[in-house]
Design an enzyme around this catalytic site. Structure first.
Site, PDB file in Angstrom:
ATOM      1  CB  SER A 256      -8.087 -13.464   0.596  1.00  0.00           C
ATOM      2  OG  SER A 256      -8.452 -13.212   0.307  1.00  0.00           O
TER       3      SER A 256
ATOM      4  N   GLY B  31      -9.947  -5.600  -4.237  1.00  0.00           N
ATOM      5  CA  GLY B  31      -9.092  -6.561  -4.521  1.00  0.00           C
ATOM      6  C   GLY B  31      -7.937  -7.441  -3.925  1.00  0.00           C
ATOM      7  CG  ASP B  32      -7.893  -5.963   0.315  1.00  0.00           C
ATOM      8  OD1 ASP B  32      -6.223  -5.147   0.273  1.00  0.00           O
ATOM      9  OD2 ASP B  32      -8.148  -4.761   0.253  1.00  0.00           O
ATOM     10  NE  ARG B  33     -13.301 -13.325   0.542  1.00  0.00           N
ATOM     11  CZ  ARG B  33     -13.099 -14.734  -0.207  1.00  0.00           C
ATOM     12  NH1 ARG B  33     -11.577 -14.676  -0.030  1.00  0.00           N
ATOM     13  NH2 ARG B  33     -13.435 -15.450   0.328  1.00  0.00           N
TER      14      ARG B  33
ATOM     15  CE1 TYR C 119      -4.491  -0.822   0.396  1.00  0.00           C
ATOM     16  CE2 TYR C 119      -2.931  -2.817   0.104  1.00  0.00           C
ATOM     17  CZ  TYR C 119      -3.985  -2.571   0.401  1.00  0.00           C
ATOM     18  OH  TYR C 119      -5.609  -3.227   0.017  1.00  0.00           O
TER      19      TYR C 119
END
Length: 455
Positions: free
Chosen positions: A255, A250-252, A137
């Site tokens: 992961s 995007g994080d999902r 980030y």
């Protein structure tokens, strides 16, 4: 499964309330804040998503020693955190929402910090992972040379998924996949254009520049483009969802991709799983739903009905009319298409309640269905008049109807009210049951018999 997330963390805050008046000193809305929600952002959100999926999440990061860091640590409760000192304030991003609509976001402590040190404990925590997610980030954690060197070594034996940032460091060579979104990919590659062609051109440039085993360009509701050396690019379509807030998608995706690769899936299959996971994450309310679950609200319903229930709720919230119909839809034919199109014209969304394979066998015998429920649902969803599909296992659709509570229930053909037990159910909340013309010349039974003759 032990998944290590390494990267930058921040504190996200949402201030929500009604906005029924303007400020007397400026023509701006006054938001009467009644809900304050905080959550871990950045790499912290990735770790929280993994934990919610039942995995052992280990977060490798740096943390400050300030008030915001205390709030952030509270949001990371239950996650194994291995953190060194950040040497900079905790970044805080606060969004203000008025009646569900984002009004403004203000950032605190988000100036570019110095590259932090990596402690021995941080480096050691990377070992023994089933997969590693590098969540960059732009705060410098993944620019640390010791961390980068260790990640490059581990990439030879452990799936490493690198989620890049425009202000961050480039991925280390050899990682399993790098996952920029389309805007990031075009910027990194210095490629102009839009859409799939531009994504493919950018991916070619980035594969050569980064030396990764794959580049996956996420394209929102257009899915994802998977590029690997020596192979033609593959476009993975995304399920259709209505999600006004893409935060966390995007994080999902990252992961779910890491989990798929850790389980031994090929890159294209893992990308398909990740695309579907991101879509359902948004359809279920995204990061907002995660916060509500922490407050002991009812759990989300099973995935087979998630999309349909979300469509119904959002249609009602917009003041629209929810229409539903049901059936087996084995061997989809022109009669089905006409009935569905007619039903859709009666309201603002159409949800199809679909008999499961078990239900069809109970109704029509062991030789049916001809087409399994996943394929029948996909064919129905591909029709422009169908907004969502809800699969049910009972012999009749009453339970599915009760979950949806549509305004209109549609049947094809001529029926009396006493012939349809769902008519009484519909009237219990003020709904109506109607019929639309049925085309008897087209039927699944006749098609199945014709196939048997030529088969």
């Amino acid at each position: 499964m032990r998944i290590v997330v390494v990267g930058d963390v921040l504190l996200d805050a949402d201030l929500s309330g009604g906005a029924g008046r303007l400020s007397p000193d400026a023509p701006v809305p006054v938001v009467d804040v009644d809900v304050v929600q905080r959550r871990a952002g950045g790499a912290g959100l990735v770790a929280r998503i993994l934990q919610a999926d039942g995995h052992e999440a280990v977060l490798v990061t740096v943390l400050a020693d300030d008030e915001a860091s205390g709030l952030l640590r509270a949001e990371l409760d239950g996650i194994t955190v291995v953190a060194g000192p950040s040497g900079a304030p905790t970044p805080v991003k606060t969004r203000v929402r008025a009646s569900g609509q984002a009004v403004v976001r203000f950032d605190e402590g988000c100036a570019t910090p110095p590259v932090p040190e990596a402690t021995d404990a941080m480096l050691a925590a990377l070992d023994g992972a089933d997969a590693i997610i590098a969540a960059d980030y732009g705060r410098g954690v993944l620019a640390n040379e010791a961390l980068r060197a260790r990640l490059e070594v581990l990439a030879g034996t452990t799936p490493v998924v690198w989620d890049p940032h425009p202000s961050g460091a480039p991925p280390v060579p050899g990682v399993a996949a790098v996952t920029p979104n389309l805007g990031e990919a075009l910027r990194f590659a210095d490629v102009q254009g839009t859409g799939t062609r531009a994504a493919a051109a950018a991916a070619d440039v980035l594969l050569a520049a980064w030396g990764s085993r794959a580049v996956i360009v996420t394209m929102g509701d257009h899915g994802a483009l998977v590029a690997a050396p020596g192979l033609l690019p593959q476009v993975v379509p995304a399920p259709r969802v209505d999600a006004p807030d893409p935060c966390g998608a995007g994080d999902r995706f990252a992961s779910a991709l890491a989990v798929g690769l850790a389980q031994g899936a090929a890159i294209d299959a893992a990308a398909q799983q990740a695309t579907e996971a991101a879509a359902y994450f948004l359809a279920s309310g995204g990061v907002g739903a995660m916060a509500r679950q922490d407050e002991d609200v009812p759990q989300q319903l099973p995935v087979d009905g998630l999309d349909a229930l979300t469509v119904a709720r959002r249609t009602r919230e917009a003041g629209g009319t929810v229409v539903a119909t049901g059936g087996c839809f084995d061997l989809l034919h022109a009669g089905h298409a006409r009935t569905l199109a007619a039903a859709r014209r009666l309201g603002d969304c159409l949800i199809v309640c679909l008999n499961s394979d078990e239900s069809v066998r109970g109704l029509k015998g062991e030789s049916r269905p001809i087409i399994k429920q996943e394929d029948r649902a996909e064919l129905l969803s591909a029709l422009g008049c169908v907004d969502a599909v809800l699969v049910f296992s009972e012999s009749t659709p009453e339970n599915a109807i009760a979950r949806l509570q549509p305004d209109i229930w549609v049947k094809g053909g001529d029926y009396a009210a006493e012939d349809l037990p769902e008519a009484a159910l519909m009237s219990s909340w003020g709904g109506r049951t109607v019929t639309v013309p049925y085309i008897p010349a087209r039927s699944t039974t006749k098609l199945a018999a014709a196939l048997a003759r030529v088969g």
